[in-house]
Scaffold this active site. Structure first.
Site, PDB file in Angstrom:
ATOM      1  N   HIS A 100     -32.745  33.944  98.546  1.00  0.00           N
ATOM      2  CA  HIS A 100     -31.722  34.907  98.129  1.00  0.00           C
ATOM      3  C   HIS A 100     -31.283  35.857  99.234  1.00  0.00           C
ATOM      4  O   HIS A 100     -30.365  36.665  99.023  1.00  0.00           O
ATOM      5  CB  HIS A 100     -32.218  35.709  96.915  1.00  0.00           C
ATOM      6  CG  HIS A 100     -31.161  35.946  95.888  1.00  0.00           C
ATOM      7  ND1 HIS A 100     -31.431  36.268  94.575  1.00  0.00           N
ATOM      8  CD2 HIS A 100     -29.808  35.909  95.969  1.00  0.00           C
ATOM      9  CE1 HIS A 100     -30.297  36.431  93.906  1.00  0.00           C
ATOM     10  NE2 HIS A 100     -29.308  36.226  94.726  1.00  0.00           N
ATOM     11  N   ASP A 123     -31.678  37.433  87.828  1.00  0.00           N
ATOM     12  CA  ASP A 123     -32.865  37.368  88.678  1.00  0.00           C
ATOM     13  C   ASP A 123     -34.072  37.955  87.958  1.00  0.00           C
ATOM     14  O   ASP A 123     -33.942  38.951  87.229  1.00  0.00           O
ATOM     15  CB  ASP A 123     -32.618  38.163  89.975  1.00  0.00           C
ATOM     16  CG  ASP A 123     -33.464  37.679  91.143  1.00  0.00           C
ATOM     17  OD1 ASP A 123     -34.653  37.394  90.940  1.00  0.00           O
ATOM     18  OD2 ASP A 123     -32.933  37.609  92.258  1.00  0.00           O
ATOM     19  N   HIS A 125     -36.313  39.342  89.691  1.00  0.00           N
ATOM     20  CA  HIS A 125     -36.631  40.485  90.544  1.00  0.00           C
ATOM     21  C   HIS A 125     -35.391  41.371  90.741  1.00  0.00           C
ATOM     22  O   HIS A 125     -34.266  40.925  90.530  1.00  0.00           O
ATOM     23  CB  HIS A 125     -37.143  39.984  91.896  1.00  0.00           C
ATOM     24  CG  HIS A 125     -38.231  38.968  91.760  1.00  0.00           C
ATOM     25  ND1 HIS A 125     -37.973  37.608  91.766  1.00  0.00           N
ATOM     26  CD2 HIS A 125     -39.569  39.116  91.592  1.00  0.00           C
ATOM     27  CE1 HIS A 125     -39.122  36.959  91.604  1.00  0.00           C
ATOM     28  NE2 HIS A 125     -40.102  37.844  91.498  1.00  0.00           N
ATOM     29  N   ASP A 127     -34.576  42.648  93.703  1.00  0.00           N
ATOM     30  CA  ASP A 127     -34.058  42.418  95.059  1.00  0.00           C
ATOM     31  C   ASP A 127     -33.481  43.702  95.650  1.00  0.00           C
ATOM     32  O   ASP A 127     -32.477  43.687  96.364  1.00  0.00           O
ATOM     33  CB  ASP A 127     -33.001  41.300  95.060  1.00  0.00           C
ATOM     34  CG  ASP A 127     -33.607  39.930  94.792  1.00  0.00           C
ATOM     35  OD1 ASP A 127     -34.851  39.837  94.774  1.00  0.00           O
ATOM     36  OD2 ASP A 127     -32.858  38.967  94.600  1.00  0.00           O
ATOM     37  N   HIS A 140     -35.713  38.212 101.371  1.00  0.00           N
ATOM     38  CA  HIS A 140     -35.081  37.745 100.126  1.00  0.00           C
ATOM     39  C   HIS A 140     -35.317  38.726  98.976  1.00  0.00           C
ATOM     40  O   HIS A 140     -34.681  38.586  97.924  1.00  0.00           O
ATOM     41  CB  HIS A 140     -35.533  36.331  99.760  1.00  0.00           C
ATOM     42  CG  HIS A 140     -36.901  36.226  99.142  1.00  0.00           C
ATOM     43  ND1 HIS A 140     -37.258  35.186  98.307  1.00  0.00           N
ATOM     44  CD2 HIS A 140     -38.006  37.008  99.246  1.00  0.00           C
ATOM     45  CE1 HIS A 140     -38.520  35.340  97.921  1.00  0.00           C
ATOM     46  NE2 HIS A 140     -38.988  36.431  98.485  1.00  0.00           N
ATOM     47  N   ASP A 227     -30.259  33.371  90.567  1.00  0.00           N
ATOM     48  CA  ASP A 227     -31.555  32.948  91.076  1.00  0.00           C
ATOM     49  C   ASP A 227     -32.238  32.153  89.964  1.00  0.00           C
ATOM     50  O   ASP A 227     -32.485  32.688  88.875  1.00  0.00           O
ATOM     51  CB  ASP A 227     -32.376  34.182  91.459  1.00  0.00           C
ATOM     52  CG  ASP A 227     -33.683  33.850  92.153  1.00  0.00           C
ATOM     53  OD1 ASP A 227     -34.270  32.799  91.834  1.00  0.00           O
ATOM     54  OD2 ASP A 227     -34.131  34.653  92.997  1.00  0.00           O
ATOM     55  N   ASP A 229     -35.131  31.488  89.396  1.00  0.00           N
ATOM     56  CA  ASP A 229     -36.395  31.998  88.876  1.00  0.00           C
ATOM     57  C   ASP A 229     -36.214  32.922  87.671  1.00  0.00           C
ATOM     58  O   ASP A 229     -37.194  33.322  87.042  1.00  0.00           O
ATOM     59  CB  ASP A 229     -37.243  32.664  89.962  1.00  0.00           C
ATOM     60  CG  ASP A 229     -36.725  34.017  90.448  1.00  0.00           C
ATOM     61  OD1 ASP A 229     -35.923  34.661  89.760  1.00  0.00           O
ATOM     62  OD2 ASP A 229     -37.139  34.438  91.549  1.00  0.00           O
ATOM     63  N   GLU A 272     -32.717  29.675  95.396  1.00  0.00           N
ATOM     64  CA  GLU A 272     -34.160  29.589  95.178  1.00  0.00           C
ATOM     65  C   GLU A 272     -34.618  28.320  94.469  1.00  0.00           C
ATOM     66  O   GLU A 272     -35.691  28.296  93.856  1.00  0.00           O
ATOM     67  CB  GLU A 272     -34.682  30.834  94.440  1.00  0.00           C
ATOM     68  CG  GLU A 272     -34.450  32.148  95.189  1.00  0.00           C
ATOM     69  CD  GLU A 272     -35.405  32.397  96.355  1.00  0.00           C
ATOM     70  OE1 GLU A 272     -36.320  31.584  96.555  1.00  0.00           O
ATOM     71  OE2 GLU A 272     -35.213  33.410  97.067  1.00  0.00           O
TER      72      GLU A 272
END
Length: 300
Positions: A100, A123, A125, A127, A140, A227, A229, A272
């Protein structure tokens, strides 16, 4: 989406993360049939291939708080010009990752356009780490903060020394794992964060509808940064940093379908995907399906 030309740009980068393998993401997504499915939907597909990215074995980490800084700056300098050119040419850029950290270049390129944009960031996260808050030194985990003018000047200066985002038009959807100081930085910003609890309580339809309202208010379009994830590892095992408790297969598709219905999508990146950790390219196939839902594919 009114425009019918999509320009695919591969960024095979895994320098921004500790875990190797997401550099093969663009190939895995293409192998899963992306181009052919977009063409069947009526899109003209321009595949620009991949940006040249060095492998970690040919480089050394000079700063453990900003791993592979020079290389990531160079890659994102290239990417932001390619994305800006796509916008100037009137086509929709679709960036395939890779980790990312490529979001730095994507957003910097969009910011060079005469068009304003909102951002929806799917996402696990936030980030939103910086040089001062990062626990890993992995870039990332920083692209959203960098795009908002926070972080190392070598990174925030890509595409000009200015904030690339409108905080009030920026939305994170699906967050479920963030560092303590990262949370605090996000709380102080105007970025709207929808966690997995919000999705559980409100439902994906209401979350995405509110996200679209926020990201589209006073803008010319919405950039989607997805993303993989964010999806539960049971459905998307081949990702860089899997975390249990993510969104479901259908929630992900519903989100993309609602965004397509809105007509606001003006660019997209998908990041990702890690084939090394995947099961028979399952995650890349899911990525293709989600891209196609965002670009107008329907069940009926």
């Amino acid at each position: 989406m009114q425009k019918k030309v999509v320009r695919i740009i591969g960024v095979p980068i895994d320098l921004g993360a500790d875990r190797r393998g997401v550099d093969m993401g663009p190939s895995a997504i293409r192998y899963a049939g992306l181009n052919a499915r977009l063409k069947r939907l009526g899109w003209i597909v321009e595949d620009y291939g991949n940006i040249d990215v060095p492998v970690p074995e040919t480089r050394e980490i000079k700063d453990k708080k900003l791993k592979y800084l020079e290389e990531i700056v160079q890659i994102n300098e290239q990417l932001h010009l390619i994305v800006a050119k796509a916008k100037k040419d009137g086509v929709i850029p679709l960036i395939l990752g890779g980790d990312h950290s490529l979001g730095i270049g994507t957003i910097a390129g969009l910011a060079l356009s005469e068009q304003s944009f909102g951002l929806i960031w799917f996402d696990t996260h936030g980030d939103y780490n910086t040089l001062d808050t990062t626990e890993s030194g992995n870039i990332h985990g920083m692209p959203l903060a960098i795009s908002n003018g926070l972080g190392a000047p070598e990174l925030t200066g890509i595409g000009g020394n200015n904030k690339k985002l409108r905080e009030e038009n920026t939305v994170i959807i699906g967050a479920r794992e963030m560092d303590p100081q990262e949370k605090e930085l996000l709380r102080r910003s105007k970025i709207k964060v929808f966690t997995m609890r919000d999705i559980d309580q409100m439902g994906m339809k209401e979350v995405v509808s509110e996200g679209i309202r926020i990201a589209s208010q006073g803008t010319d379009g919405i950039h989607i940064s997805f993303d993989l994830d964010v999806i539960d590892p049971e459905e998307a095992p081949g990702v860089g940093t899997p975390v249990p408790g993510g969104i479901t297969y259908r929630e992900a598709h519903l989100a993309m379908e609602l965004l397509a219905d809105s007509g606001y999508i003006s660019s997209m990146d998908v990041v990702e995907v890690n084939p090394i950790l995947d099961n028979h390219n399952k995650t890349a196939k899911l990525a293709v399906g989600l891209i196609c839902s965002a670009f107008g594919e329907r069940i009926f």
